[in-house]
Design an enzyme around this catalytic site. Structure first.
Site, PDB file in Angstrom:
ATOM      1  CB  CYS A 288      11.195  -3.625  -0.981  1.00 47.79           C
ATOM      2  SG  CYS A 288      10.762  -4.125   0.683  1.00 47.79           S
TER       3      CYS A 288
ATOM      4  CG  HIS B  25      14.840   1.084  -1.189  1.00 42.16           C
ATOM      5  ND1 HIS B  25      13.929   0.484  -2.019  1.00 42.16           N
ATOM      6  CD2 HIS B  25      14.669   0.496   0.038  1.00 42.16           C
ATOM      7  CE1 HIS B  25      13.243  -0.430  -1.359  1.00 42.16           C
ATOM      8  NE2 HIS B  25      13.671  -0.443  -0.105  1.00 42.16           N
TER       9      HIS B  25
ATOM     10  CG  HIS C  82       7.757   0.559   0.977  1.00 41.85           C
ATOM     11  ND1 HIS C  82       8.160   0.338  -0.317  1.00 41.85           N
ATOM     12  CD2 HIS C  82       8.427  -0.367   1.733  1.00 41.85           C
ATOM     13  CE1 HIS C  82       9.013  -0.662  -0.361  1.00 41.85           C
ATOM     14  NE2 HIS C  82       9.193  -1.110   0.885  1.00 41.85           N
TER      15      HIS C  82
END
Length: 972
Positions: A182, A318, A358
């Protein structure tokens, strides 16, 4: 400034946003762009939807991006088959990277310096679902049997995305593939900063892409896992239970700040510090986050940025909205900030995942682009779905508050933002950015000088779109400086084969000129330019005057030449040439041969030097009569002072001779020679049916009668003498002696002798006798043009004050493309000469001649602006991952499913098709005929959905369908 990095270009595609502007608008308008599917679309997409639709944990949501099946294959040099076999991640990344370079005003292909690329992509599901659907292909690929397996590998494996970018864009810096889950794309940005900081690269592009196919696809919620139970992502909220999987792509172009300022780049934001680390094993599991690891990377970035935590106004976190991840992230931030400040709730925190979900590999760059736009606009978008804090987060006793409302930053201090990305496996990245430096206001004033606005594309469709996009851009930006537009297009675009230009002075003229774009097509075979210098008769009062006042180099050369004329003749040629008080008197003075010839030489010579400064170097030259002296001077036979002295002497001697007359006649030289008598001489053979004759003034009626008798049209010319005739025999000896006193040099460039119509020899060029004969004998201009045209690939550029020679050259049968004939000036009361010169440069550009456009912006400090990016001509290139509907036909004996038809991966003949679809013998011949006609026709061509993989043809369903339709079968 030494470690500061400028963000000069960005491009992206995220859920609900096809481009940068749409992305920013969605963020500021607090839009959630997750897509929620209905059962019908899922049934068409999911392999096993029937088993999922009643599952209470099945969530019908995902972030998708449009048109992942479409791609401009031609632009990137791919065949349709190659494009179809390529992972859409590779394809869409290439398009987005190109858009980022264009947004930056950077031409990567021709950039003189190392450009690095740092990028990543996720595992290719398109490879598994689509490309390798056939078991044989899958088996061959896994075992890497055959060249096609390697082609499939490089077209789909994420490992090749950076090197493919470097290959397609001619990037010569480091090409590094990055994959840290990620955090990948923010790690890529940090790596790019290191490359710039160490001077390994001069420019870098960085980012990442995630496209999971099929997109119309929900997911299974599992309690305690990372995914949300309801398709909404609620960072830091009490109801947060996970994120939503999404697709997206983003790319940013970076340059050292000092270089960006010097180059006039558009700067979105400035990177002040960056850091990367890993958690190590000091955490509960491999996939778990670490407070210490995250805190350390944040402090490292702040240290490099030399920023105190209390100077930071916002953190783009994040923010995955997981019950464990969010509290750990805030605790890590609190630990990093508390090292140097005890202030409370002064720094906003938020996450773009609340808007788009995401995006995995692209998550870091999604956050970075949001933060950079926030810094540029001094506006922080809100984070969605926050009503109350996660009970495990104590915001009141921390430096942070959730930024859940749109915030316009009004502080006098620069806006500073931190951006975080943390990858599964523990690789953490943090970047500190601030708003861009303020530009000088003076540069914003719109230019009133004519500017060359150039556009190019790789197809006619895209070129026309570019024109419309530019006009719409200018309409929407009333404060835009047209010089900035011109500068960006001149220096920041790759120049492609389909071309167009317009010359405009100011924004309003550009807006009114949409239909005045001049289109062209560059040709790789066109690489040479012939300078054409006109002779006597093309002069006029004020020629070169507006260029004299607007071009420093032109003015400097003219002033130098005027001084020589003054010293040699005691006459002020400048006063004659630019006399507006007595224009009629000035015309008479200029018509005097003693003034005409030096005036023409001066203007043509100075103009040639200006053109050469723009990078237009002649491969050869030709001059008509006095114009040959300019050609010889440019070729190096004379220096400028020597040439001008000889021209002045020539004009003085010719001016002493008795007056005579001349006519332009519309016929061939052969026809003239057949009727020639003692009453006239052929002065010039100009074109196939255009000549000039000279004669004594008292013989004019005899000459007219002779021409009338032979049906030849004629026009008397306003000249003082019978040039190129026996009238000048008395001065030849004196002129020869005068020329011979100078040291003439062997020409360095080839030029045509108008005495012979062929390329001049060294012996001729350096002989006074030659120049005397050149004065006296027939000008063979037509033959000279034909000689230059013999080898092809040459532009004929008339370098002089009129368009007479261009008109003559257009009559040549040796030049079929008349766009290769271009003039520079030309008498006009309404059009500025600089406008004409720039139009000539535009016409040169349109046919493919390389030009040094930087000269057009010398002496000014233009900026690059965020002009519209390339309008790709996207077409569908796709290998279907699922089996197609059943095909039902009238004849039950041949009822088959199209699944079987599509399985004919190795079909190469009509016999195999006949065998597979099982028709009776009576239709075999007809099928064979249809098959052969399809394969041999334009109907089935290279742009159809055929795919070549490993040399086998995967036939599109349309071929089978067409055969059955021809036979009268019913298709359902």
């Amino acid at each position: 400034m030494d470690n500061k990095i400028a963000v000069i270009g960005m491009a992206c595609r995220f859920p609900g946003a096809k481009n940068l502007n749409e992305y920013w608008n969605n963020l500021t308008q607090a839009k959630e762009t997750i897509k929620y599917f209905d059962e019908e679309s899922l049934a068409e997409s999911e392999f096993n939807f029937d088993s999922l639709k009643n599952n209470p944990d099945y969530v019908k949501a995902r972030g998708v991006i449009d048109d992942t099946d479409k791609f401009d294959a031609t632009f990137f040099g791919m065949t349709p088959a190659e494009a179809a076999a390529t992972d859409p991640q590779h394809r869409i990344w290439l398009q987005t990277a190109w858009e980022a370079f264009e947004n930056a005003g950077c031409d990567p292909i021709n950039y003189n310096g190392p450009i690095g690329v740092f990028a990543g992509a996720t595992m290719s599901t398109y490879l598994l679902n689509n490309v390798l659907r056939d078991s044989n292909k899958r088996e061959n690929f896994i075992r890497l049997r055959g060249a096609d397996s390697y082609q499939i590998l490089t077209a789909n494996d994420p490992s090749f995305i950076s090197t493919k970018t470097a290959y397609k864009f001619n990037l010569k810096g480091p090409a590094i593939n990055v994959n840290t889950a990620c955090s990948t794309s923010l790690v890529a940005i940090a790596q790019a900063c290191n490359s710039l900081y160490s001077f390994e690269s001069d420019i870098c592009i960085a980012g990442g892409v995630t496209i999971i196919e099929p997109q119309e696809n929900g997911y299974i919620y599992q309690e305690g896992a990372i995914l949300s139970p309801d398709g909404h992502c609620r960072p830091f909220d009490a109801e947060a239970k996970g994120t939503v999987p999404s697709n997206g792509v983003g790319a940013v172009v970076l340059k050292r700040l000092e270089d960006a300022i010097n180059d006039g780049d558009n700067i979105y934001a400035v990177i002040r510090g960056w850091a990367i680390n890993n958690d190590g094993s000091n955490k509960v599991s491999y996939t778990a986050p670490s407070i210490d690891g995250q805190a350390e990377v944040i402090m490292m970035a702040q240290s490099l940025a030399d920023v105190s935590p209390d100077e930071i106004s916002y953190i783009e976190a994040h923010g995955t909205a997981t019950p464990l991840g969010d509290p750990v992230e805030v605790m890590a931030l609190k630990k990093a900030f508390s090292e140097k400040t005890d202030k409370k709730q002064f720094c906003g925190i938020g996450s773009v995942k609340s808007n788009i979900g995401h995006t995995d590999i692209a998550a870091g760059v999604a956050s970075f682009i949001k933060a950079s736009l926030a810094a540029f606009h001094r506006t922080i978008p809100p984070t969605l779905h926050f009503s109350g804090a996660n009970t495990n987060i104590d915001f009141k006793n921390s430096p942070f508050f959730v930024q859940n409302e749109l915030r316009h930053y009004t502080d006098t201090r620069p806006l500073i933002i931190g951006v975080s990305a943390f990858g599964i496996g523990g690789t953490n990245a943090h970047v500190i950015i601030e708003e861009p430096p303020v530009r000088e206001i003076s540069v914003q004033k719109d230019s009133k000088q004519p500017e060359l606005i150039m556009l190019s594309a790789r197809s006619e469709y895209s070129l026309n779109r570019r024109k419309k996009d530019l006009i719409e851009f200018a309409e929407a930006r009333p404060d835009i400086n047209i010089r900035n537009i011109a500068y960006t297009l001149l220096t920041g675009r790759s120049h492609m084969s389909y071309r167009s230009f317009i010359v405009a002075s100011g924004r309003n003229e550009l807006l009114s000129g949409e239909g005045k774009f001049i289109d062209g097509r560059s040709d790789e075979l066109i690489s040479k330019t012939a300078f054409i210098f006109p002779g006597q008769g093309s002069q006029y009062v004020s020629m070169g005057e507006s260029l004299y006042h607007s071009d420093d180099q032109f003015r400097k050369l003219l002033d130098e030449c005027f001084a020589i004329v003054q010293s040699e003749t005691d006459k002020d040629l400048k006063a004659i040439l630019f006399d507006h008080k007595n224009p009629e008197e000035a015309e008479k003075k200029l018509a005097n041969t003693e003034m005409t010839q030096p005036a023409l030489f001066i203007v043509e010579y100075a103009l040639s030097q200006v053109l050469m400064l723009h990078g237009i170097k002649p491969s050869c030259l030709i001059g008509h009569s006095i114009g040959e002296y300019v050609a010889a001077c440019v070729a190096g036979v004379f220096d400028m002072k020597t040439a001008l002295k000889i021209v002045i002497k020539r004009g003085q001697l010719m001016g002493k001779m008795p007056h005579g007359s001349m006519m332009a006649v519309r016929t061939t030289i052969d026809k003239l020679q057949s009727i020639s008598d003692s009453n006239f001489e052929i002065a010039a053979d100009n074109a196939s049916e255009s000549c000039t004759i000279s004669f004594k003034s008292e013989d004019i009626e005899k000459v007219k009668a002779l021409l009338d008798k032979n049906g030849i049209q004629y026009i008397p010319l306003n000249t003082s003498h019978a040039f190129h005739s026996a009238a000048f025999d008395p001065i030849l000896s004196e002129f020869t002696e005068y020329v011979n006193q100078f040291d003439l040099k062997t020409p360095e460039l080839s030029f045509i002798s108008c005495l012979t119509g062929d390329f001049i020899t060294s012996e001729q060029a350096t002989s006074g006798t030659y120049w005397a004969k050149q004065l006296r004998n027939t000008v063979h201009f037509r033959q000279g043009v034909s000689k230059i045209a013999e080898n092809g690939g040459t532009v004929f550029l008339e370098v002089g004050p009129n368009t007479h020679l261009s008109s003559l050259i257009r009559q040549s049968k040796d030049i079929t493309n008349k766009k290769l004939i271009i003039s520079t000036l030309g008498k006009s009361d309404n059009i500025d000469e600089r406008y004409k010169i720039i139009s000539a440069l535009g016409n040169m550009y349109n046919v493919g001649i390389n030009i040094n456009f930087s000269v057009l912006t010398e002496g000014s400090k233009p900026w690059k602006v965020d002009l519209p990016v390339y309008p790709f001509e996207r077409k569908r290139h796709w290998i279907e991952y699922k089996l197609s509907p059943v095909v039902t036909v009238k004849d039950s004996s041949i009822e088959k499913s199209s699944n079987e038809a599509l399985s004919l991966t190795n079909s190469t003949s009509s016999d195999q098709i006949v065998e597979e679809i099982g028709v009776s013998d009576r239709t075999v011949d007809k099928i064979t005929n249809i098959w052969e006609s399809l394969i041999g026709s334009d109907e089935i061509g290279p742009d159809d959905d055929f795919y070549e993989i490993g040399g086998h043809s995967l036939l599109a369903l349309q071929i089978i369908t067409r055969i059955k339709e021809e036979l009268g079968f019913k298709i359902s």
